[in-house]
Write a protein that holds these residues in place. Structure first.
Motif, PDB file in Angstrom:
ATOM      1  N   ALA A 188      -5.261  -8.325  -0.017  1.00  0.00           N
ATOM      2  CA  ALA A 188      -6.176  -6.927   0.408  1.00  0.00           C
ATOM      3  C   ALA A 188      -5.781  -6.181   1.357  1.00  0.00           C
ATOM      4  CB  ALA A 188      -7.674  -7.147   0.281  1.00  0.00           C
ATOM      5  N   ILE A 189      -5.268  -6.735   2.583  1.00  0.00           N
ATOM      6  CA  ILE A 189      -5.097  -6.078   3.636  1.00  0.00           C
ATOM      7  C   ILE A 189      -3.490  -5.474   3.661  1.00  0.00           C
ATOM      8  CG2 ILE A 189      -4.352  -6.505   6.305  1.00  0.00           C
ATOM      9  CD1 ILE A 189      -6.947  -8.329   6.547  1.00  0.00           C
ATOM     10  N   PRO A 190      -2.395  -6.153   3.290  1.00  0.00           N
ATOM     11  CA  PRO A 190      -1.302  -5.546   2.810  1.00  0.00           C
ATOM     12  C   PRO A 190      -1.350  -4.521   1.876  1.00  0.00           C
ATOM     13  CG  PRO A 190      -0.989  -7.945   3.358  1.00  0.00           C
ATOM     14  CD  PRO A 190      -2.475  -7.765   3.186  1.00  0.00           C
ATOM     15  N   LEU A 191      -1.901  -4.883   1.079  1.00  0.00           N
ATOM     16  CA  LEU A 191      -2.280  -3.988  -0.229  1.00  0.00           C
ATOM     17  C   LEU A 191      -2.871  -2.638   0.040  1.00  0.00           C
ATOM     18  CD1 LEU A 191      -1.021  -4.164  -3.164  1.00  0.00           C
ATOM     19  CD2 LEU A 191      -3.269  -4.947  -3.811  1.00  0.00           C
ATOM     20  N   SER A 192      -3.844  -2.576   0.822  1.00  0.00           N
ATOM     21  CA  SER A 192      -4.675  -1.401   1.445  1.00  0.00           C
ATOM     22  C   SER A 192      -3.642  -0.682   2.326  1.00  0.00           C
ATOM     23  CB  SER A 192      -5.869  -1.925   1.910  1.00  0.00           C
ATOM     24  OG  SER A 192      -5.780  -2.545   2.893  1.00  0.00           O
ATOM     25  N   LEU A 193      -2.811  -1.219   3.282  1.00  0.00           N
ATOM     26  CA  LEU A 193      -2.095  -0.753   4.079  1.00  0.00           C
ATOM     27  C   LEU A 193      -0.804  -0.020   3.149  1.00  0.00           C
ATOM     28  CD1 LEU A 193      -1.696  -3.302   6.767  1.00  0.00           C
ATOM     29  CD2 LEU A 193      -2.682  -0.923   7.083  1.00  0.00           C
ATOM     30  N   ALA A 194      -0.328  -0.571   2.258  1.00  0.00           N
ATOM     31  CA  ALA A 194       0.631   0.134   1.347  1.00  0.00           C
ATOM     32  C   ALA A 194       0.322   1.245   0.836  1.00  0.00           C
ATOM     33  CB  ALA A 194       1.185  -0.957   0.367  1.00  0.00           C
ATOM     34  N   LEU A 195      -1.000   1.255   0.198  1.00  0.00           N
ATOM     35  CA  LEU A 195      -1.597   2.275  -0.704  1.00  0.00           C
ATOM     36  C   LEU A 195      -2.028   3.450   0.322  1.00  0.00           C
ATOM     37  CD1 LEU A 195      -4.138   0.232  -2.948  1.00  0.00           C
ATOM     38  CD2 LEU A 195      -2.005   1.653  -3.448  1.00  0.00           C
TER      39      LEU A 195
ATOM     40  N   TRP B 221       6.598   8.537  -8.423  1.00  0.00           N
ATOM     41  CA  TRP B 221       5.135   7.344  -8.650  1.00  0.00           C
ATOM     42  C   TRP B 221       5.973   5.965  -9.121  1.00  0.00           C
ATOM     43  CZ3 TRP B 221       5.322   4.785 -13.144  1.00  0.00           C
ATOM     44  CH2 TRP B 221       6.182   5.323 -14.337  1.00  0.00           C
ATOM     45  N   ALA B 222       7.029   5.921  -9.790  1.00  0.00           N
ATOM     46  CA  ALA B 222       7.428   4.523  -9.807  1.00  0.00           C
ATOM     47  C   ALA B 222       8.023   3.851  -8.602  1.00  0.00           C
ATOM     48  CB  ALA B 222       8.536   4.552 -10.976  1.00  0.00           C
ATOM     49  N   LEU B 223       8.561   4.890  -7.641  1.00  0.00           N
ATOM     50  CA  LEU B 223       9.140   4.191  -6.371  1.00  0.00           C
ATOM     51  C   LEU B 223       7.945   3.573  -5.658  1.00  0.00           C
ATOM     52  CD1 LEU B 223      11.826   4.973  -4.832  1.00  0.00           C
ATOM     53  CD2 LEU B 223      10.211   6.015  -3.338  1.00  0.00           C
ATOM     54  N   HIS B 224       6.883   4.577  -5.714  1.00  0.00           N
ATOM     55  CA  HIS B 224       5.675   3.985  -4.888  1.00  0.00           C
ATOM     56  C   HIS B 224       4.819   2.871  -5.520  1.00  0.00           C
ATOM     57  CE1 HIS B 224       5.698   7.217  -2.210  1.00  0.00           C
ATOM     58  NE2 HIS B 224       5.424   8.149  -2.841  1.00  0.00           N
ATOM     59  N   MET B 225       4.877   2.709  -6.839  1.00  0.00           N
ATOM     60  CA  MET B 225       4.197   1.787  -7.663  1.00  0.00           C
ATOM     61  C   MET B 225       4.940   0.293  -7.279  1.00  0.00           C
ATOM     62  SD  MET B 225       1.533   2.048  -9.181  1.00  0.00           S
ATOM     63  CE  MET B 225       0.964   1.605 -10.753  1.00  0.00           C
ATOM     64  N   THR B 226       6.193   0.479  -7.117  1.00  0.00           N
ATOM     65  CA  THR B 226       7.222  -0.736  -6.882  1.00  0.00           C
ATOM     66  C   THR B 226       7.100  -1.042  -5.434  1.00  0.00           C
ATOM     67  OG1 THR B 226       8.499   0.161  -8.421  1.00  0.00           O
ATOM     68  CG2 THR B 226       9.245  -1.583  -7.259  1.00  0.00           C
ATOM     69  N   CYS B 227       6.846  -0.185  -4.616  1.00  0.00           N
ATOM     70  CA  CYS B 227       6.546  -0.363  -3.318  1.00  0.00           C
ATOM     71  C   CYS B 227       5.262  -1.509  -3.213  1.00  0.00           C
ATOM     72  CB  CYS B 227       6.597   0.685  -2.297  1.00  0.00           C
ATOM     73  SG  CYS B 227       8.229   1.437  -1.944  1.00  0.00           S
ATOM     74  N   VAL B 228       4.380  -0.752  -3.693  1.00  0.00           N
ATOM     75  CA  VAL B 228       2.873  -1.356  -3.705  1.00  0.00           C
ATOM     76  C   VAL B 228       3.154  -2.878  -4.308  1.00  0.00           C
ATOM     77  CG1 VAL B 228       0.577  -1.426  -4.588  1.00  0.00           C
ATOM     78  CG2 VAL B 228       1.782   0.648  -3.520  1.00  0.00           C
ATOM     79  N   ALA B 229       3.912  -2.918  -5.472  1.00  0.00           N
ATOM     80  CA  ALA B 229       4.051  -4.310  -6.123  1.00  0.00           C
ATOM     81  C   ALA B 229       4.600  -5.245  -5.149  1.00  0.00           C
ATOM     82  CB  ALA B 229       4.666  -4.327  -7.416  1.00  0.00           C
ATOM     83  N   SER B 230       5.715  -4.664  -4.576  1.00  0.00           N
ATOM     84  CA  SER B 230       6.416  -5.612  -3.578  1.00  0.00           C
ATOM     85  C   SER B 230       5.514  -6.134  -2.320  1.00  0.00           C
ATOM     86  CB  SER B 230       7.868  -4.923  -2.941  1.00  0.00           C
ATOM     87  OG  SER B 230       8.308  -5.567  -2.035  1.00  0.00           O
ATOM     88  N   SER B 231       4.824  -5.229  -1.849  1.00  0.00           N
ATOM     89  CA  SER B 231       3.696  -5.598  -0.927  1.00  0.00           C
ATOM     90  C   SER B 231       2.874  -6.527  -1.191  1.00  0.00           C
ATOM     91  CB  SER B 231       2.986  -4.397  -0.398  1.00  0.00           C
ATOM     92  OG  SER B 231       1.971  -4.734   0.471  1.00  0.00           O
ATOM     93  N   PHE B 232       2.287  -6.547  -2.732  1.00  0.00           N
ATOM     94  CA  PHE B 232       1.626  -7.526  -3.417  1.00  0.00           C
ATOM     95  C   PHE B 232       2.162  -8.823  -3.304  1.00  0.00           C
ATOM     96  CE2 PHE B 232       0.109  -9.851  -7.230  1.00  0.00           C
ATOM     97  CZ  PHE B 232      -0.824 -10.074  -6.866  1.00  0.00           C
ATOM     98  N   LEU B 233       3.469  -8.797  -3.786  1.00  0.00           N
ATOM     99  CA  LEU B 233       4.242 -10.000  -3.752  1.00  0.00           C
ATOM    100  C   LEU B 233       4.478 -10.846  -2.589  1.00  0.00           C
ATOM    101  CD1 LEU B 233       6.948  -9.446  -6.600  1.00  0.00           C
ATOM    102  CD2 LEU B 233       5.002 -10.976  -6.581  1.00  0.00           C
ATOM    103  N   MET B 234       4.936 -10.138  -1.471  1.00  0.00           N
ATOM    104  CA  MET B 234       5.190 -10.381  -0.191  1.00  0.00           C
ATOM    105  C   MET B 234       3.868 -11.137   0.343  1.00  0.00           C
ATOM    106  SD  MET B 234       7.910 -10.868   0.680  1.00  0.00           S
ATOM    107  CE  MET B 234       7.887 -11.319   2.414  1.00  0.00           C
ATOM    108  N   ALA B 235       2.622 -10.676   0.174  1.00  0.00           N
ATOM    109  CA  ALA B 235       1.155 -11.080   0.552  1.00  0.00           C
ATOM    110  C   ALA B 235       0.961 -12.446  -0.139  1.00  0.00           C
ATOM    111  CB  ALA B 235       0.325  -9.762   0.432  1.00  0.00           C
ATOM    112  N   LEU B 236       1.186 -12.305  -1.239  1.00  0.00           N
ATOM    113  CA  LEU B 236       0.877 -13.732  -2.168  1.00  0.00           C
ATOM    114  C   LEU B 236       1.838 -14.907  -1.743  1.00  0.00           C
ATOM    115  CD1 LEU B 236      -0.762 -14.957  -4.382  1.00  0.00           C
ATOM    116  CD2 LEU B 236       1.134 -14.154  -6.059  1.00  0.00           C
TER     117      LEU B 236
END
Length: 198
Positions: free
Chosen positions: A52-59, A90-105
């Motif tokens: 949640a922390i990296p994902l919220s920072l990315a958002l 929008w796709a660029l931002h979504m992929t940046c958020v997905a990348s942040s999620f994968l790294m956090a996981l």
């Protein structure tokens, strides 16, 4: 008669410890189950926090710095000559958020296996990657500085390579989760190169 009493006594003394052992064993099994359940609850809580922390920072980064100033609104002639393979904003931002999620996981998987305690370099590389990936949006979209964005992408790629190597030593799955992020950082570097020459 005495021999029968002796046999009965020996059976009872042999049977008593086994019944006591059975009672203790069932208590131990119950205790282990409760302990595992408590550990699972703590693990789920730590996973939620770690993601949640990296994902919220990315958002927040996308919300505050994700305008199209440095990406698609440079000039009207640039919009016409923009390459077809440039992703929409929008796709660029979504992929940046997905990348942040994968790294956090993947970082959580390493933390759960004790990798950050044994090897603090992995933690430093992860934090460097997180900060650099958060710096890319303001640099490219707010400051409209593609040269600096290219440097940030290159540094992010280097940090991701280090994360991949360090994470694989601790948990191979965590190391594999970094691979899509590496591909995304490479693609962002190519986008930055094209922003420089357009």
């Amino acid at each position: 008669m005495n021999s029968q009493n002796v046999k009965r006594l020996t059976r009872e003394t042999v049977d008593e410890p086994s019944t006591n052992l059975g009672k203790n064993n069932s208590k131990n099994v119950r205790f282990r189950r409760e302990k595992r359940a408590a550990m699972a609850q703590r693990g789920i809580r730590s996973l939620v926090v770690a993601v949640a922390i990296p994902l919220s920072l990315a958002l927040c980064n996308v919300f505050f710095f994700g305008s199209a100033e440095g990406y698609g609104a440079v000039s009207s002639s640039w919009r016409i000559s923009k390459p077809f393979w440039f992703p929409p904003l929008w796709a660029l931002h979504m992929t940046c958020v997905a990348s942040s999620f994968l790294m956090a996981l993947s970082a959580w998987l390493v933390w759960a296996d004790g990798g950050f305690h044994r090897n603090p370099t992995a933690l430093y590389l992860y934090l460097a990657q997180l900060c650099l990936s958060l710096a890319w949006d303001p640099v490219v979209f707010r400051m409209a500085a593609p040269w600096v964005g290219l440097l940030v992408c290159s540094a992010t790629f280097g940090a991701l390579v280090g994360c991949s190597r360090q994470f694989k030593e601790v948990n191979p799955i965590a190391g594999n989760l970094v691979m899509p992020c590496l591909a995304w950082a490479s693609f962002l570097a190519i986008v930055n190169l094209n922003l420089l020459f357009l």
